[in-house]
Write a protein that holds these residues in place. Structure first.
Motif, PDB file in Angstrom:
ATOM      1  N   GLY A 182     -36.510  17.384 -12.975  1.00 28.22           N
ATOM      2  CA  GLY A 182     -36.602  18.513 -13.263  1.00 28.22           C
ATOM      3  C   GLY A 182     -37.602  19.205 -14.324  1.00 28.22           C
ATOM      4  N   ARG A 191     -41.304  18.450 -13.372  1.00 28.40           N
ATOM      5  CA  ARG A 191     -41.797  19.479 -12.587  1.00 28.40           C
ATOM      6  C   ARG A 191     -42.053  20.730 -13.039  1.00 28.40           C
ATOM      7  NH1 ARG A 191     -38.402  18.145  -6.896  1.00 28.40           N
ATOM      8  NH2 ARG A 191     -39.036  15.872  -6.648  1.00 28.40           N
ATOM      9  N   LEU A 192     -41.158  21.055 -13.828  1.00 27.45           N
ATOM     10  CA  LEU A 192     -41.082  22.375 -14.610  1.00 27.45           C
ATOM     11  C   LEU A 192     -42.426  22.475 -15.567  1.00 27.45           C
ATOM     12  CD1 LEU A 192     -39.774  25.027 -15.511  1.00 27.45           C
ATOM     13  CD2 LEU A 192     -38.776  23.985 -17.446  1.00 27.45           C
ATOM     14  N   GLU A 212     -45.420  22.805 -13.213  1.00 32.26           N
ATOM     15  CA  GLU A 212     -45.840  24.307 -12.616  1.00 32.26           C
ATOM     16  C   GLU A 212     -46.264  25.032 -14.134  1.00 32.26           C
ATOM     17  OE1 GLU A 212     -45.989  26.276  -9.790  1.00 32.26           O
ATOM     18  OE2 GLU A 212     -44.124  25.023  -9.636  1.00 32.26           O
ATOM     19  N   CYS A 261     -40.844  28.123 -11.304  1.00 31.79           N
ATOM     20  CA  CYS A 261     -40.173  27.794 -12.444  1.00 31.79           C
ATOM     21  C   CYS A 261     -38.758  27.953 -12.095  1.00 31.79           C
ATOM     22  CB  CYS A 261     -40.642  28.691 -13.612  1.00 31.79           C
ATOM     23  SG  CYS A 261     -42.250  27.886 -14.231  1.00 31.79           S
ATOM     24  N   HIS A 310     -37.223  25.131 -10.272  1.00 28.37           N
ATOM     25  CA  HIS A 310     -36.912  23.657 -11.040  1.00 28.37           C
ATOM     26  C   HIS A 310     -36.074  23.903 -12.161  1.00 28.37           C
ATOM     27  CE1 HIS A 310     -40.484  22.529  -9.195  1.00 28.37           C
ATOM     28  NE2 HIS A 310     -41.605  23.360  -9.812  1.00 28.37           N
ATOM     29  N   ARG A 328     -32.728  23.396 -10.358  1.00 28.06           N
ATOM     30  CA  ARG A 328     -32.522  21.806 -10.169  1.00 28.06           C
ATOM     31  C   ARG A 328     -32.014  21.222 -11.734  1.00 28.06           C
ATOM     32  NH1 ARG A 328     -34.293  17.018  -7.649  1.00 28.06           N
ATOM     33  NH2 ARG A 328     -34.214  15.211  -9.342  1.00 28.06           N
ATOM     34  N   ASP A 386     -37.821  22.109  -3.633  1.00 24.98           N
ATOM     35  CA  ASP A 386     -38.767  21.410  -4.286  1.00 24.98           C
ATOM     36  C   ASP A 386     -40.048  21.333  -3.162  1.00 24.98           C
ATOM     37  OD1 ASP A 386     -37.393  21.430  -6.406  1.00 24.98           O
ATOM     38  OD2 ASP A 386     -36.726  19.402  -6.063  1.00 24.98           O
TER      39      ASP A 386
END
Length: 559
Positions: A368, A371-372, A375, A518, A521, A524, A558
């Motif tokens: 998580g 990926r944040l 981004e 955002c 994520h 998540r 996602d």
């Protein structure tokens, strides 16, 4: 290719550069003419023009980007040619000494200062095992130095990295101890067999080492040799040497972790959680300052003119001209704040994932947060693009008189309102975050899980914000085309002006899409790492449910 990768004479290089520049000049003229012809064609074709309102001339952007690339390549060749004749000056000893004095002193680096201090304190405590007779002569007879060696070996800048290396050292010590006991009992007096056993464990541990954490296997291999042959030099049996070695390594690890976690505590995980909340507050200020900058563009005016640079290169303002436009200090500070917050979170992410939780806090959700941060890194690119386009737009308005027809569309006002809309949505999210995370840390414990979910779900509203911005742009673009059709005029301004409008809209939509991502994520992270609790749902007639669904699975969010 010939110029850069073959060993040719200086005269041949100059001839190659001359011919290449000549062909590039012809290519630039052809592309420039194609750009203006395409603009005139679109303005005379109402259906084709209106079809560009949605994607905002995406194909045209690609074509103009290629045109800009040719200019950039030409600039590189000119710079290479100019610099080839320059002879570098030899720096004197005095100039190097003066330059060294201007370097940043290490004492001002907080991380370096903390590392040096905690290492010094740790080694001071470890030296007690050498200086105190009882510890040196009874508990750690002839081997007390291993406490200090351990402290020095596992001393790293971050807690997570130090903790991981400490565990790897303990694990490597246990493997080496068990293997050495086995070899010592099996080959008690056979020195050749011990040497072959040492070679075997070195080969196996190196072959099977984890590339991400190779220290445990490497240390196990080296420890086998020090245990087998170190015990001989100390006139000790392996059976007596191994327990003392394990004890001393453990004491060294315990001393350093005591210094690391109690005397000089610093949590990379806490920093990441704090920067997660702080980042959206910094983004809020950026959008507010961008909106304020846009609102001031309309007041900029000048004389109607097409500079020679704009005629030669329709992208001159986006490539060079924007640098002459000064942005407000508050806008520049807000951009710097966003980048610094992101950089700190990114630097602390890996050691934060390695930190032990010890049952007192949750671990970072690796997927998580990765990926944040990815981004947000993409958003940082869009932020730079937005600032450049706003500077370029201000430059174009500085070349327009107050009566210029392009001012009637009031693009800066539209951009200011759109950016203000994003800022207001972020302000609402930041207010909710202050309520559910009163300590400024994105982690559970301070608020009910339902309130946290409600705050995170506000990011979904950016989808509607993006649609409203696009609707306003389409309406303004249609008004522009209608005015052109009624007036019967051709291109009102350089194609770079329209490209600046398109890129500014694209950057705003990209930032809105990034903020929406955002939110996915963050959902998540909450769903995977925040502890669930029983929540009374009225739809279930007061029955308790142990989890809260977001409406979609994390996989669909996602994708």
């Amino acid at each position: 290719t010939t110029f850069f990768f073959t060993n040719v004479s200086k005269e041949d290089k100059e001839q190659i550069v001359h011919e290449l520049q000549h062909s590039m000049d012809d290519y630039q003229k052809a592309m420039r003419q194609a750009i203006y012809n395409a603009e005139a064609l679109l303005l005379n074709n109402d259906d084709a023009s209106r079809s560009t309102a949605g994607p905002m001339i995406r194909v045209r952007v690609t074509f103009l980007a290629l045109f800009s690339f040719v200019h950039e390549l030409n600039d590189v060749l000119n710079a290479t040619k100019d610099n080839s004749d320059k002879v570098p000056e030899t720096a004197t000893a005095i100039s190097r000494f003066t330059l060294g004095l201007k370097m940043k002193w290490l004492w001002k680096d907080v991380s370096k200062r903390r590392l040096a201090t905690k290492t010094a304190v740790g080694l001071s405590l470890a030296s007690l095992w050498v200086s105190i007779p009882y510890l040196n002569g009874h508990l750690a007879y002839t081997n007390s130095v291993w406490v200090g060696i351990t402290v020095a070996s596992i001393s790293l800048e971050t807690t997570g990295a130090a903790y991981t290396k400490a565990l790897d050292r303990l694990w490597g010590t246990l493997i080496a101890a068990a293997y050495s006991l086995f070899v010592g009992k099996l080959f008690h007096v056979n020195a050749i067999a011990k040497l072959l056993a040492l070679t075997l464990i070195t080969f196996v541990s190196t072959l099977l080492s984890n590339p991400n954490r190779p220290y445990a296997s490497r240390y196990a291999a080296t420890s086998v040799g020090s245990i087998l042959y170190g015990s001989l030099s100390k006139q000790m049996l392996v059976d007596d040497y191994v327990p003392t070695r394990i004890m001393l390594i453990f004491v060294g690890v315990a001393i350093f972790l005591f210094v690391e976690m109690l005397l000089f505590p610093r949590s990379s995980r806490t920093i990441v959680q704090a920067q997660t909340v702080q980042l959206f507050e910094d983004l809020e200020q950026f959008f507010y300052q961008s909106s304020k900058f846009c609102s001031a563009i309309s007041a900029v005016s000048g004389e109607d003119k097409e500079s020679s640079e704009n005629f030669f290169d329709p992208l001159w303002m986006l490539r060079h001209g924007y640098k002459e436009i000064n942005v407000m200090g508050s806008l520049e500070d807000s951009v710097t704040a966003v980048k610094n917050t992101f950089a700190l979170a990114k630097d602390e992410m890996r050691p934060g994932k390695l930190e032990p939780s010890l049952g007192m806090s949750i671990s970072l959700d690796s997927v998580g947060y990765d990926r944040l941060l990815s981004e947000i890194e993409n958003m940082a690119v869009q932020i730079d693009l937005l600032v450049v386009t706003l500077q370029s737009l201000s430059g174009y308005y500085g070349q327009m008189s107050k009566e210029h027809p392009a001012r009637d569309l009031k693009w800066p006002s539209l951009f200011s309102a759109s950016l203000l809309r994003i800022a207001q949505q972020l302000s609402q999210i930041s207010d909710e975050f202050r309520l559910v995370f009163p300590h400024g840390l994105f982690r559970p414990g301070a608020s009910d899980i339902t309130h946290i979910i409600g705050a995170v779900s506000l990011f979904r509203r950016f989808a509607q914000v993006r649609l409203s911005i696009l609707a306003d742009v389409e309406e303004r673009h249609a008004t522009y085309l209608d005015d052109i059709a009624l007036a019967g005029e051709e291109v009102r301004h350089t194609p770079g002006f329209r490209l600046t409008i398109a890129l500014a809209v694209s950057a705003m939509l990209g930032l809105g899409r990034g903020l929406e991502g955002c939110g996915r994520h963050l959902e998540r992270i909450v769903e995977s790492s925040f502890p669930t609790e029983e929540v009374k749902c009225p739809a279930n007639n007061g029955q308790a449910t142990a989890a809260i669904q977001y409406g979609e699975s994390s996989e669909s969010n996602d994708s």
